[in-house]
Scaffold this active site. Structure first.
Site, PDB file in Angstrom:
ATOM      1  N   GLU A 463       1.097  -1.420  -0.024  1.00 14.02           N
ATOM      2  CA  GLU A 463       0.299  -0.047   0.182  1.00 14.02           C
ATOM      3  C   GLU A 463       0.710   1.373   0.257  1.00 14.02           C
ATOM      4  OE1 GLU A 463      -3.873  -1.331   2.028  1.00 14.02           O
ATOM      5  OE2 GLU A 463      -2.267  -0.967   3.249  1.00 14.02           O
ATOM      6  N   GLU A 529      -4.512  -9.586  -0.405  1.00 13.30           N
ATOM      7  CA  GLU A 529      -5.280  -9.839   1.652  1.00 13.30           C
ATOM      8  C   GLU A 529      -6.936  -9.636   0.637  1.00 13.30           C
ATOM      9  OE1 GLU A 529      -4.876  -5.952   3.456  1.00 13.30           O
ATOM     10  OE2 GLU A 529      -2.781  -5.847   2.796  1.00 13.30           O
TER      11      GLU A 529
END
Length: 1017
Positions: A463, A529
């Protein structure tokens, strides 16, 4: 053969102790390290074979223990000269090393997900550090060498984890500086050592320029949180080694290749194979015929023994290096292990326990054993390198590891994503100031972990958007190694798609993954994820596994995540609870968003683990009335490796069991007849088929269930029909009484409901039953705004009122067998809705309940539809025939099996960090809730029902922020229901349950069940 010179060791030892530390450089993104030894392989070296066999090296000396510590609020307040030998620290406090400062009285833990810890307190730009609140810990310890240095020996100190930046002195002389909290920082001590006692001092900065790169979803700590170790290097020493052992395409032969860096001579042998020979360039090689490949199912490691010798031929050290022979690559367009397509049955795992990120090898091994038992085959080290022993254990237990470097800048990325900041604000993006830090972190990760066969992909971090620096970093990894490179941020910043070798996304619904793959077939697709397991969650995850079966390009994913991040706290009444964001007085924080695990923080399994184990099991088993179909999804293991046990049961009673001999090779399916006939006149029976370990392993006992399936067979056995005289009806002015030989029911005209139900002389109701439309919002429901959308149903559950004028609220009718009393409730909804509840009472005391409602258009979705009753808290023993043993939901029930189960109501609410709807059971045929003497209530469903028995109402559960805040137990609350809304599982901030797991928003709803009193024998 001479060992290759270690020219990569980046330091001039003669100059290490002559410079001074300049703390003003800490905010400089380019000030990454000073005088730190170069990253190297994490091999250990021993003096002789006896040490190697014992696993205790005479070249290592631990400095773990109590250190003196003083914490200044900021760099300007640091005590000057503390590192000098004459400085008196006897008045300072002590702290264990390893340990977090915040868990030992120095500041408070802070849990933030995306926000930088200083956000809103100080306005700083990337690279700058907070000036007002940047605690600096000064550490001091003393040591004596366990023996003097031999001629030519050198000594270093290795700090294996220091958050976030570290400066080091020995006997007052500056040794060096390092950033990167999660990889080792090693400094040479040799020139600063003195006879007798030595004073080691360290300064740890909470925030440095590197903190901008460490914005992971985690508790924020500081200090020396991993081992500190003294390391001796003999005069002839292997400083670094690189071993490769790639399985050939035909699998018949492999070449083990070894490079050594250091000085002197070496001999190398591979256990069971022979001596390695060296070529003119100093590379050691050996051919291995018929190799045994390393895989998650068979994590075989060859023992490579390296012996170093000086010029006289004396052995100076011996190294034991495990070698896993395997080939992992993108082949034929998909990720393959040893030439076979793999599916990541993975989890993300923070290195976190009840002591924060201070983890031991023993704790880590227990984690991996638990995951192995659950069928997990892959781990992503979210979002930083773990302790080196994690990788050693992953090699031994057989986990596919996506090894992630220490990088996340989520708080900065949000400015681009939500505040329309320009792409130029991405961090690191294209900003050359950060290149050195990124390259350093990548090299530290790679050099330490390169020899671990478990590591199958390098991950550039998490991220952090995208940019040219990450693109170049990916190219660097490809230049030094052949393992694929992973980075998810390309999904958000597609300028440089070559940054990643796989398509990686987060929390994309299975249907959207499938739609994407219809148009894009250029790279394998994984979800780094998925299945955000926050609170009572993990619903509908089977859709992903089904897709992995259908489309070879979708190769699985990694659950977020393994364990809740939470820390023990004690409330004002002395009760222990697990604290989350905000419980430590910190701000900003992100509340209970740290509670995403498939296990609780103390590693107690969450109910979701039942589903994980089923979805991740290596066999799919379909059981019919006369045969069982077994599909083997293993890579190398046939079903015959396990004992297959078949059991026939009727409502918990074992009727028959037998062992079934099966042999289903990997990647195939077969049908086997059951070893006995299933009776057709026994009513409903279950047939369980389980594949069990024949022998104990390191991770499970013999008999552990590796895979299972169940068939439910309905026969012709009729249930007895209860008949009797119609009960006696007493129509009073205020109450309607219905009485039989052993029971009495009182229906209130005045209050509009069932006021009393007595059986065997005892009152069994402690509150008037009411229709139930609401439950305590789950974490997922709070995430997508469910309480806001559905709040009318909270009012409807609490404030429904009987329709009709006073004393005329009950409708009464009767036939030859029963008396029926009905109520109509007006609900405070917009538009108005009404709900009918009818009680049909027969002469044996059975109360058949019908809850019905015609939904007007325009109402929000119902969280649940059922009835809420309450009985005495003494009735705390729950027994049910239905799905279990752990709690289930309509979208999380595949991992359950049908049987008769028991539970104490007082412990039936799983201890999620924040209390929420939980503890329900699906597929319930009947349930009893009784006291210790067997006195209580029995519930039966005409079809199936959901059933909940808890010590608290949904409103009490919703009001509690932590389990310790739940009120003292006063009652047992019973909630039979037609259905509760599914718990969902894609994410916890926007994903509702799949449509098929929600209650309808229009039409007629009708729920039928019955209850009756039961008396103990």
């Amino acid at each position: 053969m001479s060992i290759e010179a270690a020219g990569r060791i980046e330091q001039e030892l003669a100059g290490v102790i002559e410079s001074e530390f300049d703390a003003t450089r800490v905010p400089d993104p380019g000030f990454v390290a000073q005088h730190r030894r170069a990253a190297r392989s994490d091999h250990r070296w021993f003096r002789d074979d006896a040490e190697r066999a014992a696993g205790v090296s005479g070249f290592e000396q631990s400095l773990n223990g109590l250190w003196r510590v003083q914490v200044a609020p900021n760099p300007a307040s640091v005590v000057p000269g503390f590192e000098q030998p004459g400085f008196d620290v006897s008045g300072w406090g002590t702290i264990p090393v390893p340990g977090h400062l915040q868990l030992h009285g120095h500041g408070t833990p802070q849990y933030v997900n995306i926000q930088y810890p200083w956000d809103g307190h100080e306005s700083i730009e990337p690279g700058q550090v907070p000036q007002l609140a940047n605690p600096v810990a000064s550490y001091v310890t003393t040591f004596e060498l366990d023996r003097p240095l031999d001629e030519g020996e050198r000594m270093s100190v290795e700090f294996r984890g220091a958050e976030s930046a570290l400066a080091v002195w020995l006997n007052g002389r500056y040794l060096g500086y390092a950033t990167d909290s999660f990889t080792p920082s090693e400094f040479d001590l040799t020139e600063a050592l003195q006879p007798g006692g030595n004073r080691l001092a360290a300064q740890v900065f909470t925030f440095s320029s590197g903190s901008w790169l460490e914005d992971q979803d985690m508790f924020r700590f500081s200090g020396l949180f991993r081992d500190v170790v003294l390391l001796r290097r003999p005069a002839v020493h292997v400083e670094d080694l690189r071993v490769t052992a790639t399985l050939g395409e035909d699998g018949a032969e492999v070449v083990v290749d070894l490079q050594l860096y250091g000085a002197g001579h070496a001999s190398v042998a591979l256990e069971g194979v022979g001596e390695l020979t060296a070529d003119a360039q100093g590379r050691f090689r050996i051919r291995v015929a018929d190799p045994r490949p390393w895989s998650p199912e068979d994590p075989h490691l060859y023992a490579l023994t390296i012996r170093a010798f000086d010029e006289s031929g004396a052995q100076t050290e011996v190294i034991a290096q495990p070698v896993g022979i395997r080939r992992f690559a993108i082949e034929e367009g998909v990720l393959q292990l040893n030439g076979q397509r793999i599916v990541f049955l993975g989890v993300n795992r923070h290195e976190f326990g009840l002591n924060g990120r201070v983890m031991t090898r023993e704790q880590t091994e227990q984690d991996l054993q638990l995951l192995k038992r659950a069928g997990v085959n892959a781990i992503r080290t979210s979002h930083y390198p773990n302790n080196s022993f994690f990788y050693e254990l992953a090699d031994e237990y057989g986990f596919l590891v996506v090894d992630e470097m220490n990088l996340e800048t989520h708080g900065r990325w949000d400015r681009i994503r939500y505040l329309d900041a320009p792409v130029e604000e991405a961090l690191p993006g294209d900003d050359e100031r950060w290149r050195a830090a990124l390259q350093d972190r990548a090299a530290s990760l790679f050099e330490r972990d390169k020899n671990h066969p478990s590591v199958v992909m390098w991950s550039l971090g998490n991220e952090s958007y995208g940019g040219s620096l990450l693109r170049d970093l990916a190219d660097w990894f490809r230049g030094v190694d052949d393992r694929p490179v992973h980075y998810e941020g390309v999904h958000w910043d597609p300028r440089f798609p070559e940054t990643t070798d796989v398509v990686s996304q987060m929390y994309t619904p299975a249907a959207e993954v499938e739609a994407y793959l219809r148009e894009h077939r250029d790279k394998p697709f994984i979800l780094c994820e998925y299945a955000h397991s926050m609170g009572n969650s993990f619903g509908g995850v089977d859709r992903y596994l089904d897709l992995a079966d259908r489309d070879p390009l979708f190769q699985g994913g990694f659950i977020w995540d393994f364990a809740d991040q939470a820390l023990e706290q004690v409330d004002r009444h002395g009760r222990t609870f697990l604290g989350y964001g905000g419980d430590f007085g910190e701000a900003p924080h992100d509340g209970d968003f740290s509670g995403n695990g498939i296990v609780f923080a103390d590693r107690t399994p969450k109910p979701a683990l039942q589903e994980v184990a089923f979805l991740y099991q290596p066999f799919r088993i379909e059981v019919g009335s006369d045969a069982v179909s077994i599909e083997n999804r293993s890579l190398t293991t046939a079903s015959s490796a396990y004992e297959t046990v078949v059991a026939l049961r009727r409502e918990g009673e074992l009727l028959r069991s037998a062992v079934l001999e099966t042999h289903v090779p990997p990647g195939t399916s077969a049908v086997h007849p059951l070893p006995f006939a299933v009776p057709r006149d026994a009513g409903e029976v279950t047939v369980d088929v389980e594949l069990r370990l024949r022998e104990a392993t390191r991770w499970a006992e013999a008999g552990h269930i590796v895979a299972r399936g169940q068939g439910v067979v309905s026969g012709s056995r009729p249930r007895p029909v209860r008949r009797g005289q119609r009960p006696r009806l007493v129509e009073g002015a205020h109450n309607v009484g219905v009485h039989g030989e052993h029971f009495g029911a009182l229906f209130s005209r005045l209050h509009g409901g069932l006021l009393s139900y007595r059986f065997g002389g005892r009152e069994l109701l402690t509150a008037m039953p009411k229709p139930s439309f609401w439950h305590a919002p789950t974490s997922n429901e709070r995430g997508w705004g469910g309480p806001f959308d559905d709040g009318q149903w909270l009012l409807a559950s609490r404030y429904a009122r009987p329709v009709g004028t006073q004393l005329r609220t009950a409708s009464v009718s009767h036939d030859d067998e029963a008396v029926t009393v009905g109520y109509r409730y007006e609900l405070p909804t917009s538009p108005r809705a009404v709900c009918d509840v009818d009680y049909r009472v027969t002469g044996d005391g059975r109360v058949a309940v019908t809850v019905s409602m015609d939904l007007p258009p325009g109402l929000p979705e119902l969280p649940e539809f059922g009835l809420q009753l309450a009985t005495s808290a003494d009735a705390h023993l729950l027994r049910w025939y239905g799905e279990g043993p752990d709690e289930t939901a309509v979208d999380r029930r595949l991992g359950a099996r049908v049987d008769v189960f028991e539970q104490d109501v007082r412990t039936a609410l799983p201890p999620y960090l924040r209390p929420q709807e939980s503890g329900s059971r699906t597929g319930v045929r009947w349930a009893t809730v009784t006291d210790a003497h067997g006195f209580g209530l029995r519930f039966d469903a005409e079809q199936r029902m959901e059933f909940s028995a808890l010590p608290w109402t949904p409103y009490e559960i919703e009001n509690a922020q932590h389990p310790n805040e739940l009120p003292p137990i006063q009652r047992t609350v019973l909630r039979p229901a037609l259905q509760r809304r599914g718990v969902a599982g894609d994410d916890s901030w926007g994903a509702r349950p799949l449509p098929e797991f929600r209650l309808p928003r229009s039409g007629r709803l009708e729920f039928r069940f019955s209850f009756t009193g039961v008396a103990g024998g």
